[in-house]
Scaffold this active site. Structure first.
Site, PDB file in Angstrom:
ATOM      1  N   ASP A 175       0.755  -1.813  -0.304  1.00 42.87           N
ATOM      2  CA  ASP A 175      -0.038   0.129   0.242  1.00 42.87           C
ATOM      3  C   ASP A 175       0.563   1.582  -0.115  1.00 42.87           C
ATOM      4  OD1 ASP A 175      -3.031   1.519   0.477  1.00 42.87           O
ATOM      5  OD2 ASP A 175      -1.880   1.659   2.660  1.00 42.87           O
ATOM      6  N   GLU A 183       1.513  -0.390  -5.142  1.00 39.51           N
ATOM      7  CA  GLU A 183       0.856   0.741  -4.979  1.00 39.51           C
ATOM      8  C   GLU A 183       1.345   1.552  -5.149  1.00 39.51           C
ATOM      9  OE1 GLU A 183      -3.752   2.033  -4.151  1.00 39.51           O
ATOM     10  OE2 GLU A 183      -2.093   2.349  -2.688  1.00 39.51           O
TER      11      GLU A 183
END
Length: 789
Positions: free
Chosen positions: A410, A457
């Site tokens: 993330d 990401e």
């Protein structure tokens, strides 16, 4: 949860020997010696105490031991007689709060000088801390265990803020603080399911949402008659919403044709969403507080070691079904939060920040916590050895011990920033991303050595680094998402669309190996069906579909003129293009049957029936007309009827189409080949893009194009993809074929007319496309396959 131990049951084992012992971090049990070592990193601390507890809440420590500081800043001790299930925690003193003989448990100001030291560390011996390396945690600061013990989350504050009539810094948290659990477990996770060079297809899912809905206990009766899904099994009611429940979905995922499940965060997270209760915050789990501990709320077995064992058993079930497990990991920030009420002196650290704020978190020169790249109240400092090592140790544990096959990171650019290389208030230089950052390269090297995948990401609030991660990293391709969304709503961004479909990776042209994770939707944003059903987000609707805050206002969506048949055709276009594009496809759980969130594009805090996978939709000819709550039926909440009544007979034709396409990619090497990076229009490019008449490359603004996918070296068939995002039918030419019996077979047509036939056909029975070509209907895609050679 308790050990039943008394202080006399334990003995410190040669404390003087631990200063340079090089013991592993966390609690490590040695079966040969019967000693459990405890080690924590707190280089600026002046005293660290280990406490053992009989119960998670409601009792004081039953034993205490001072740790010895090593030259590397790691504090360590060993205790004999401590085994599986032992509860433990720590207290820390430092320059701002030195040890004072007058200090005692129960809350004491003795020794206090200030709330933070000259480096920004916030030591407070009244605040019990759990081990950052704990393999399991008893509970979290926001859990009901705290309120049941007579406190609130405000008790964890340190600083002048009042709590129960006293400055919060003076209030002891020992009776309510989360404790680490010593875990000894040898459960097998089975062998790795994927061979070398494997190109997966990814199914992103939330552990709880996957099976919490009551319909999960009727999967066999719902889907048993749907072709290809005869082997699905019911999830036992008592296991819904758990790791054990998720394991029952392995036959379904195998039948669907995906080869990897990407689980949204499974690390212990700070949330008040428990079981089926809605709570108010953090249902998705992106507030990690335990980087080694599985989320206890997702376990049906909540005994000591139960979550660990159950997670491993789930992994084994997926492995046995040939499905990889990828974990979504959140190392860019933690759930410890930041300043309370914007007060520099008031924080609520329960783990990392209490051991060394300056070691783990980015701060300004005046010691305010920074969250510029994360927007989550804090940001981890990867100039620090301790933070980098925490990530590497966590990855090794989840791969080697817990059986995870890969990781999705993330807000991964945070891991590539070096706060200590510039003044902390020089925001231009603080935002710099270093593709050669030692953490990014170390993670890559670890992944190569241990054999797991790493997916970035590649954006955060400070920048978009798509294509800039080191070789060896896969990346979520946001430019693919945006390009496909735009082209499929008629924007005519032809060059961008063709480039992304060919795996060129955001125009970088630097992708000699598989890098791109191709998707049009993810957990944050519209579902695939909502993308073709709404022009704007609908986040402020009442429960159970809202309300929720945040969410992008720029969704590149179109409601298809409220035409149900057009919506379904456009949904099929999205699914097909994701699976046919060069790279690795990713879809979201429920996309395969038309799941809707009623237009809510950011339900991060909603643990509700409406957000759980309703498997009755997967079996319905009118999926958005089934009840949200089967117990209440039409009297309960309802889905917006975005799908309408399909032409399916006894099945959901979206699901059968999704399965056909997923298996087509899985079984044909040309559709999941590894090498790419060819130049458009050249003979070297596997995916060659043409105008509909095949006489040249399309021009910018063209809304119809053909993609020729060459025969694979393994002997697999060649394909021709015809894409028409124009308002009228378009006639496409087809290449001439040579060889006796060779023909172009129409295996996919996404147009509404074909829904009654499933929009897909096996090549041996598919209609032949003659030399005069094929007319592709408006807003539709067609896939032709060479057969008979």
């Amino acid at each position: 949860m308790h050990t039943g131990a008394q202080a006399s049951d334990f003995a410190a084992a040669g404390a003087e020997a631990w200063a340079d012992a090089g013991r592993p971090m966390g609690a490590a049990y040695d079966a040969t010696t019967g000693i459990t070592t405890f080690a924590v990193h707190a280089p600026a601390a002046t005293r660290v105490m280990l406490e053992l507890y009989r119960t998670a809440t409601g009792s004081d420590a039953s034993a205490e031991y001072d740790l010895v500081r090593g030259r590397d800043g790691v504090w360590c001790t060993g205790v004999a007689g401590v085994g599986h299930g032992t509860l433990y925690a720590f207290r820390c003193w430092g320059p701002n709060w030195p040890s004072d003989p007058a200090w005692k448990r129960g809350g004491s100001p003795a020794g206090f000088r200030s709330d933070l030291d000259s480096e920004g560390n916030r030591f407070n011996p009244n605040k019990v801390l759990f081990d950052p390396y704990a393999r399991e945690l008893t509970h979290t600061p926001l859990s009901s265990a705290v309120t049941k013990a007579g406190a609130s989350a405000r008790i964890f504050a340190t600083g002048p803020m009042p709590y129960a009539g006293r400055p919060s810094r003076d209030v002891d948290t020992g009776r309510v603080a989360p404790k680490g659990i010593v875990v000894i477990d040898e459960t097998s996770t089975g062998g790795r399911s994927a061979p070398p060079g494997y190109s997966p297809s990814i199914y992103e899912a939330h552990v709880k949402n996957l099976t919490m809905h009551p319909s999960a206990s009727s999967l066999r009766s719902l889907l048993g008659a749907t072709p290809g899904f005869e082997g699905v099994v019911d999830v036992p009611a008592e296991l819904r919403g758990t790791y054990a429940g998720a394991s029952y979905l392995a036959p379904y995922l195998r039948a669907l044709g995906v080869t990897a499940i990407e689980l949204m965060p499974v690390h212990e997270t700070d949330t008040d969403c428990e079981g089926a209760s809605a709570g108010t915050t953090n249902h998705w789990g992106y507030q990690t507080i335990g980087f080694f501990a599985p989320n206890r709320d997702y376990a049906s077995d909540k005994t000591a070691g139960g979550p660990t064992r159950e997670f491993k058993q789930m992994v084994r079930a997926f492995h046995d079904a040939g499905i990889e497990v990828i974990a979504d990991v959140v190392y860019n920030h933690t759930g410890e939060g930041g300043h309370w009420y914007d007060d520099l002196n008031t924080t609520g650290f329960t783990t990392l920040g209490g051991f060394g704020t300056a070691e783990y978190y980015v701060m300004t020169p005046d010691h305010h916590l920074v969250d510029g790249a994360t927007g989550t109240s804090n940001q981890l400092n990867f100039s620090s050895w301790a933070s980098r090592q925490l990530v590497l140790d966590s990855l090794s544990y989840w791969h080697d011990v817990m059986g995870v096959d890969g990781f999705r990171f993330d807000l991964a650019p945070v891991l590539g920033r070096r706060p200590n290389l510039a003044p902390r208030d020089d925001w231009g230089r603080q935002r710099r991303f270093f593709s050669d950052h030692p953490l990014l390269t170390s993670v890559r090297n670890l992944a190569v050595m241990e054999g797991f995948e790493i997916i970035a990401e590649p954006w955060d609030l400070w920048g978009n680094e798509v294509g800039n991660f080191p070789t060896g990293w896969l990346e979520w391709n946001g430019t693919f998402r945006d390009a496909v969304r735009r082209f499929c709503r008629g924007d005519g961004n032809t060059g961008e669309f063709a480039y992304e479909l060919n795996g060129q990776f955001g125009g970088s042209g630097r992708a000699p190996q598989p890098r791109s994770i191709n998707f049009v939707d993810a957990h944050d944003g519209f579902t695939m069906m909502d993308l073709v059903s709404f022009n704007r987000k609908h986040n402020h609707q009442p429960a159970p579909f809202g309300p929720s805050d945040g969410g992008s206002d720029d969704n590149l969506s179109w409601d298809s003129g409220s035409d149900h048949r057009l919506r379904r055709a456009r949904w099929r276009n999205n699914w097909l293009l994701v699976f046919l594009a060069r790279g690795i496809p990713m879809v979201v759980s429920g996309d395969e049957y038309g799941r809707t969130q009623n237009g809510n594009n950011n339900p991060w805090a909603l643990n509700t029936l409406a957000m759980w996978n309703n498997w009755a939709q997967a079996a319905s000819e009118a999926p958005t007309r089934v009840p949200v709550d089967p117990a209440r039926g039409p009297a309960g909440p309802s889905y917006y009827d975005v799908v309408g009544t399909t032409d399916g007979v006894g099945v959901n034709p979206l699901l059968t189409f999704a399965r056909f396409v997923a298996h087509l990619r899985r079984e044909n090497a040309v559709l999941h080949q590894a090498p790419w990076g060819g130049v458009l229009g050249s003979n070297e490019a596997a995916y060659r893009v043409f105008r509909p008449d095949l006489k040249g490359a399309p021009a910018e603004g063209d809304r119809a194009l053909a993609v020729q996918i060459d025969r694979h070296h393994s002997g697999g068939p060649a394909y021709l993809l015809l894409v028409n995002m124009w308002i009228d039918p378009v006639q496409f030419s087809v290449p001439s074929l040579f060889g006796t019996g060779a023909r172009w077979a129409r295996v996919v047509d996404t147009a509404p007319w074909a829904e009654a036939e499933g929009n897909c056909w096996d090549a041996d029975v598919a209609a032949t496309v003659g030399a005069d070509g094929y007319s592709v209907q408006p807003w539709s895609c067609v896939l032709l396959q060479v057969t008979g050679t």
